[in-house]
Structures are given as C-alpha cells and as structure tokens.
Scaffold this motif. Structure first.
Motif, PDB file in Angstrom:
ATOM      1  N   ASP A   8       0.823  -1.209   0.000  1.00 47.81           N
ATOM      2  CA  ASP A   8       0.000   0.000   0.000  1.00 47.81           C
ATOM      3  C   ASP A   8       0.859   1.261   0.000  1.00 47.81           C
ATOM      4  N   THR A   9       2.172   1.106  -0.151  1.00 45.44           N
ATOM      5  CA  THR A   9       3.055   2.271  -0.305  1.00 45.44           C
ATOM      6  C   THR A   9       3.114   2.748  -1.750  1.00 45.44           C
ATOM      7  N   THR A  11       0.744   3.907  -3.736  1.00 42.59           N
ATOM      8  CA  THR A  11      -0.301   4.832  -4.166  1.00 42.59           C
ATOM      9  C   THR A  11       0.262   6.163  -4.656  1.00 42.59           C
ATOM     10  N   ARG A 173       0.272   1.012  10.251  1.00 42.76           N
ATOM     11  CA  ARG A 173      -1.088   0.852   9.711  1.00 42.76           C
ATOM     12  C   ARG A 173      -2.120   0.923  10.840  1.00 42.76           C
ATOM     13  N   ASN A 176      -5.791   1.459   9.950  1.00 41.63           N
ATOM     14  CA  ASN A 176      -6.492   0.266   9.479  1.00 41.63           C
ATOM     15  C   ASN A 176      -7.113  -0.485  10.642  1.00 41.63           C
ATOM     16  N   LYS A 201       1.176   4.900   3.544  1.00 36.85           N
ATOM     17  CA  LYS A 201       0.611   3.582   3.235  1.00 36.85           C
ATOM     18  C   LYS A 201      -0.865   3.753   2.872  1.00 36.85           C
ATOM     19  N   GLY A 202      -1.762   3.219   3.681  1.00 38.97           N
ATOM     20  CA  GLY A 202      -3.175   3.261   3.332  1.00 38.97           C
ATOM     21  C   GLY A 202      -3.746   4.665   3.205  1.00 38.97           C
ATOM     22  N   GLY A 204      -2.341   7.113   1.723  1.00 40.53           N
ATOM     23  CA  GLY A 204      -2.141   7.562   0.350  1.00 40.53           C
ATOM     24  C   GLY A 204      -1.197   8.715   0.117  1.00 40.53           C
ATOM     25  N   ASP A 256     -10.588  -0.839   1.276  1.00 40.87           N
ATOM     26  CA  ASP A 256      -9.431  -1.720   1.080  1.00 40.87           C
ATOM     27  C   ASP A 256      -9.637  -3.056   1.776  1.00 40.87           C
ATOM     28  N   ASN A 282      -6.136  -5.034   5.392  1.00 42.40           N
ATOM     29  CA  ASN A 282      -5.865  -4.921   3.952  1.00 42.40           C
ATOM     30  C   ASN A 282      -4.718  -5.806   3.472  1.00 42.40           C
ATOM     31  N   HIS A 321      -5.075  -1.307  -1.567  1.00 43.34           N
ATOM     32  CA  HIS A 321      -4.797   0.106  -1.321  1.00 43.34           C
ATOM     33  C   HIS A 321      -5.746   0.961  -2.150  1.00 43.34           C
TER      34      HIS A 321
END
Length: 336
Positions: A8-9, A11, A173, A176, A201-202, A204, A256, A282, A321
C-alpha cells in the motif's frame, strides 16, 4: 491493465491531494517556521491527545528515533520476533541505539502482558541487558494485518508501569486497525509513551510518517532526526498531503479491507492455495504447497500483470490500497 498489490506504499496522490500540496504555505522546517508542517504536527498530536509530534521521512525513521530516545547503550527492547523494527529496519536498533532485542513468540505477532512480564530482565543482574522498552506493532504486517484489542494493550501498559519500561507503538497501519475496532486515537495516546504512524501507506501520501509523544520526548527526537540527516526545509508541500489524508482518507480504508476479503474468497477457489491467513484488514497472505516456491509463483503472477511479494519460502502477500479499484478486483479474479 497492471494490478500492483505488492504494497500500500505504491499509491499516487489524488488530484485533490495534489492541489492541497501545490497550494501549501511553506517555510524552513529546520528553523521551525514551516506553517504547514507545524499544522500537521499539531493536528496529529491533538488527534491522539498527545503533547507533540514530529514529521519525518519514513516509518523506519520514526521507529528508530523513538527507540533511540527511549533507550541507552546496553538496553534491551522487548518485541515480537516478526516485528518490523527487528526484521525490516536494517539492524537499526543495534546501529542507532546500541541496544539488543528480546524476541517473543506472539499470536500472529501480537504479544501479551504475561509474555512481557516474563521477558523483563532483573535490573540488578549484571549479566543481562537492561530492559527499557516494549514495542508493539499494530496492525501486524507479518501477521497478515491482524490487530490488537485495546484491553490487551492496556494490560501490557500495566506491566510496563510495574517495571519502569517505555511503551512504543509501531502504528504504520494503525488507522487500518482503528476503522475496524472503532476505538479512539485518544485511547491509544493515553496508553503509549510514543506512537509512530505512517501517512504513506493506506492514507495515500507520497512521503512521510509522524512520531508522537511528550514535548520533551519530541524535542529529543528532533535532535536525533537532525543527526540522522533528517532535517528538511520546505517540507510543508509534503505535510499538506498528510493533513489532507487525515481529513479525507481514513474512513475509506474500509474499502481496502472489503477488497482484501474478496481476494481471499478468490484464493479459496485455487487448487494451489493451501492456506489463507485470516484477513482482518488490507493484507492477504497465503501459503503454497512445498512443491511450489513463492518466488516462482510471484514470477508467474508478474507474467499475468499482477504484482505481489514473497513473504516466506512458500508464502505470498497481497496488499490492497486506494489505487486498487473494483474493476481491477474483477480482473484479478479472471487472471488468478
């Protein structure tokens, strides 16, 4: 269509995030006069009910700064054997803090209060390192994105209080976990001495992580950040992305998670998949039979335009992601 689920890195900033970045007011952060960096740090500290925050380039940097401030040469850090701070930060605990590590066998990376209590060294024993810090990871990357219950963390906090230990959270995270548990960031701010959160990460953002703690703790971390070469100048352009992400990208993490669970259902139909780790957020980790090496399987996925990473000799990881869409999810099922 390329489907990249390596991390998820990966994005890219959304158009509204880019607009916030380009319109940011900036200064020189080393001098402390970048207004957007200051605003991000104040916003994050307020969100968690903590005194101060420090904007840094990466989660590895914020984790390593925290360990450096909490420990002294010859200290010992207690953590799970699969912790990011131990496996994936280049031996930084030894290199930066001159400290050793006591590794515990947690439940998918989640350690408990009794394990911590049993791991604390006798401070009067000259043969043993001095236990100074407990570090938890939430969500747990190697555990397939599983998360702690706050009550379990509070029990660990009590053990830390009994033995005068610091408690750090690698919360790369963390959001999350929070959208799944509906727990408050302020509750985390009450129980931890320091918290590291990733924006890249998530959430963005293109770059950045935050380290939270007391004013004195952050003051010390800021000095070590400079020593590590982490002082930056007009960083407000990056901090603006962080402010936007905290305002608009937290709740969407649920999307996600839903797509990750849908991938799990797809994997259940594949004969080569022997086991799928529980999918809590995720991250999707699945096991192949001993006749198939993960490195070979990932190479085959790449030939189909699917990005994944090996997570062990027979383990493969997908991470959903914000750039992974429902259309890509449908296409993924066909290619698998």
């Amino acid at each position: 269509m390329s489907i990249d689920l390596r991390s998820d890195t990966l994005t890219k900033p959304t158009q509204p995030m880019l607009e916030a970045m380009f319109s940011a007011s900036v200064g020189d952060d080393v001098f402390g006069d970048d207004p957007t960096v200051n605003a991000l740090e104040e916003k994050a500290a307020r969100l968690f009910g903590m005194e101060a925050a420090l904007f840094c380039a990466s989660g590895t940097m914020t984790n390593q700064l925290a360990i450096r401030v909490h420990t002294r040469p010859g200290s010992e850090v207690i953590c799970d054997k699969n912790s990011h701070i131990y496996l994936y930060e280049g031996g930084g605990i030894a290199l930066n803090s001159f400290s050793s590590v006591k590794l515990l066998e947690g439940d998918r990376g989640r350690i408990n209060a009794q394990q911590v209590r049993d791991a604390v060294n006798n401070p009067d024993d000259v043969h043993a390192a001095v236990s100074r810090l407990v570090s938890l990871e939430n969500t747990m990357n190697k555990g397939g994105g599983c998360y702690y219950n706050l009550s379990d963390i509070q029990a660990i906090r009590l053990v830390c209080n009994e033995h005068g230990l610091g408690l750090h959270l690698d919360g790369a995270r963390l959001f999350n976990a929070l959208v799944e548990t509906s727990e408050s960031p302020v509750e985390y701010g009450r129980v931890f001495d320091s918290i590291s959160i990733c924006l890249s990460k998530g959430l963005g953002c293109p770059v950045g992580s935050l380290l939270l703690g007391t004013k004195d703790f952050v003051k010390q971390a800021r000095r070590f950040r400079k020593v590590m070469g982490g002082g930056w100048r007009q960083a407000g352009y990056l901090a603006a992305a962080g402010i936007y992400a905290l305002d608009y990208h937290v709740e969407r993490l649920r999307e996600d998670h839903a797509r990750a669970r849908a991938i799990g259902q797809m994997l259940q139909q594949l004969p080569e998949v022997e086991e799928i780790f529980p999918i809590d957020t995720n991250i999707v980790i699945f096991r192949l039979p001993e006749t198939i090496l993960a490195v070979d399987y990932v190479a085959q996925l790449a030939q189909k335009g699917i990005g994944a990473v090996t997570f062990g000799k027979h383990l493969v990881r997908f991470v959903t992601h914000m750039d992974f869409t429902d259309q890509q999810l449908e296409e993924l099922g066909k290619r698998l």
